[in-house]
Design a protein around this motif. Sequence first.
Motif, PDB file in Angstrom:
ATOM      1  N   THR A 123     -25.102  32.054 -30.728  1.00  0.00           N
ATOM      2  CA  THR A 123     -25.231  33.420 -30.218  1.00  0.00           C
ATOM      3  C   THR A 123     -24.365  33.502 -28.982  1.00  0.00           C
ATOM      4  O   THR A 123     -24.634  32.837 -27.980  1.00  0.00           O
ATOM      5  CB  THR A 123     -26.692  33.759 -29.858  1.00  0.00           C
ATOM      6  OG1 THR A 123     -27.507  33.649 -31.011  1.00  0.00           O
ATOM      7  CG2 THR A 123     -26.780  35.176 -29.295  1.00  0.00           C
TER       8      THR A 123
ATOM      9  N   TRP B  19     -33.915  35.266 -25.667  1.00  0.00           N
ATOM     10  CA  TRP B  19     -33.299  34.404 -26.674  1.00  0.00           C
ATOM     11  C   TRP B  19     -34.088  33.113 -26.822  1.00  0.00           C
ATOM     12  O   TRP B  19     -34.339  32.641 -27.936  1.00  0.00           O
ATOM     13  CB  TRP B  19     -31.851  34.097 -26.303  1.00  0.00           C
ATOM     14  CG  TRP B  19     -31.130  33.341 -27.408  1.00  0.00           C
ATOM     15  CD1 TRP B  19     -30.480  33.871 -28.472  1.00  0.00           C
ATOM     16  CD2 TRP B  19     -31.058  31.914 -27.558  1.00  0.00           C
ATOM     17  NE1 TRP B  19     -29.982  32.864 -29.275  1.00  0.00           N
ATOM     18  CE2 TRP B  19     -30.321  31.657 -28.740  1.00  0.00           C
ATOM     19  CE3 TRP B  19     -31.536  30.835 -26.812  1.00  0.00           C
ATOM     20  CZ2 TRP B  19     -30.053  30.361 -29.189  1.00  0.00           C
ATOM     21  CZ3 TRP B  19     -31.266  29.532 -27.262  1.00  0.00           C
ATOM     22  CH2 TRP B  19     -30.532  29.303 -28.423  1.00  0.00           C
TER      23      TRP B  19
ATOM     24  N   GLU C 137     -23.195  35.896 -26.126  1.00  0.00           N
ATOM     25  CA  GLU C 137     -23.477  37.173 -25.471  1.00  0.00           C
ATOM     26  C   GLU C 137     -22.466  37.381 -24.346  1.00  0.00           C
ATOM     27  O   GLU C 137     -22.474  36.650 -23.344  1.00  0.00           O
ATOM     28  CB  GLU C 137     -24.903  37.189 -24.922  1.00  0.00           C
ATOM     29  CG  GLU C 137     -25.338  38.563 -24.450  1.00  0.00           C
ATOM     30  CD  GLU C 137     -26.843  38.770 -24.529  1.00  0.00           C
ATOM     31  OE1 GLU C 137     -27.271  39.942 -24.469  1.00  0.00           O
ATOM     32  OE2 GLU C 137     -27.592  37.781 -24.645  1.00  0.00           O
TER      33      GLU C 137
ATOM     34  N   ASN D 254     -35.857  31.628 -30.180  1.00  0.00           N
ATOM     35  CA  ASN D 254     -35.191  30.493 -30.826  1.00  0.00           C
ATOM     36  C   ASN D 254     -35.735  29.113 -30.451  1.00  0.00           C
ATOM     37  O   ASN D 254     -35.382  28.123 -31.103  1.00  0.00           O
ATOM     38  CB  ASN D 254     -33.697  30.536 -30.525  1.00  0.00           C
ATOM     39  CG  ASN D 254     -33.014  31.726 -31.148  1.00  0.00           C
ATOM     40  OD1 ASN D 254     -32.697  31.715 -32.320  1.00  0.00           O
ATOM     41  ND2 ASN D 254     -32.822  32.785 -30.348  1.00  0.00           N
TER      42      ASN D 254
ATOM     43  N   TYR E 270     -26.724  29.063 -27.376  1.00  0.00           N
ATOM     44  CA  TYR E 270     -26.607  30.379 -26.738  1.00  0.00           C
ATOM     45  C   TYR E 270     -25.574  30.251 -25.627  1.00  0.00           C
ATOM     46  O   TYR E 270     -25.690  29.382 -24.752  1.00  0.00           O
ATOM     47  CB  TYR E 270     -27.963  30.773 -26.162  1.00  0.00           C
ATOM     48  CG  TYR E 270     -28.026  32.105 -25.432  1.00  0.00           C
ATOM     49  CD1 TYR E 270     -27.865  33.306 -26.113  1.00  0.00           C
ATOM     50  CD2 TYR E 270     -28.306  32.153 -24.068  1.00  0.00           C
ATOM     51  CE1 TYR E 270     -27.957  34.520 -25.448  1.00  0.00           C
ATOM     52  CE2 TYR E 270     -28.409  33.370 -23.396  1.00  0.00           C
ATOM     53  CZ  TYR E 270     -28.230  34.554 -24.095  1.00  0.00           C
ATOM     54  OH  TYR E 270     -28.339  35.754 -23.435  1.00  0.00           O
TER      55      TYR E 270
END
Length: 403
Positions: free
Chosen positions: A364, A398, A366, A402, A336
């Motif tokens: 991911t 998140w 963001e 995850n 992330y």
Amino acid sequence: MGSKLLAIALSSALLAHYIYTPLPEALGERWKLMLVDACFRSLGHLAELSELIGFKHYMEVMMVLTTVELVGPSSDDDVTVMDTTFNQVPVRVYNPNNLLPKLRRAVIYMHGGGWCLGSAKMKPYDLLSRKSATELNAVIISIEYRLAPEHHFPDQFNDVYTVVKYFLQRDVLARYSVDPARVAVSGDSAGGNLAAAVAQQIQEDREVQVEIKVQALIYPALQTIDFNTPSYQQNENMPILPKTLMVRFWSEYFSCNKSLLNKMMANSHATHESKGLSNFANWSVLLPMEFRKHYSYIPPGGENAELSGRVPGVFDPRAAPLLVGDEKLRALPRTYIVTCEYDVLRDDGVMYATRLKMAGVQVTHEHYEDSFHGAIMFNTWPTDFAIGQKMISHYIEWLRTNL
């Protein structure tokens, strides 16, 4: 009476002029950010003066930002908080009091502050750790690593690596009722750098039998080879992290050598050895067009072989995790990455996300079009920002999904 009113009016005008900084319309709560930035700039000017007259090192004065925020290890109904050491490295442990009949998640967190400032014991990090522990039912290990200018690379890396390696022992995980399959490393800014470096290096350590499940990197600093990326140019004078301060942080991480600082400021610190690393951070290839904008790529220049010898580590992957080959990225865990539009480090994170995806890692990314560097640190009144709270909520969500 008239002269007093005139003096007040002039003083008010000068103060307003000092505080006012033109900021993009996309940023919310702009006047609050201007006020916070004015305080930061004032302390920076004081630090510069102190260093100039030989009173205190620049970073020693800037440590006021850390000292005033320190809080003790206070437990409450939701979380038990304890200061201890893991292999002689100080840590603050947040253990949720919710005794559910199953093993817990764990997040090993590394604070930001340019490897020179910050502390796991600061109130903003304390609040973040409490919130994470409570909402995720997770054990949070927040690391109090050594800081520059007293300690330079690789001391900071060694401290966090030591803690992660210690915690990943099965008997230690069992002591804290942690599921070995649900451990994360995370950090913001310089802490994001350390988390990324640890995730890379620990996968090659044959003594470590437990794998990290995910890494969560919040506006991380990831490369030392090019301080002229579009985000460095676009946000050169943005609060809270102008280019001059970020480059100063990088320089202090390695050395108090002013020659290195000057070369880094001019983006001419590349060495003979580092030339081959440029492609790992070539933003003309690795950045999507919306981040490249109108800027033109100029390969980082310089032939400073003497600096390479005197200041080792500048291009070491433990310090600059972006500067590694794809083979080292392929085995990394789900990732992330948070980036902010108005942040000199934006492109470091974007390039890392691009390279990880190309290497087959689940990522991911963001990106916040309306945020700035350090936003999650401003989570206490009166310097709490709505965007910071939003970013924290998304980060925890998140991890909930995850981890």
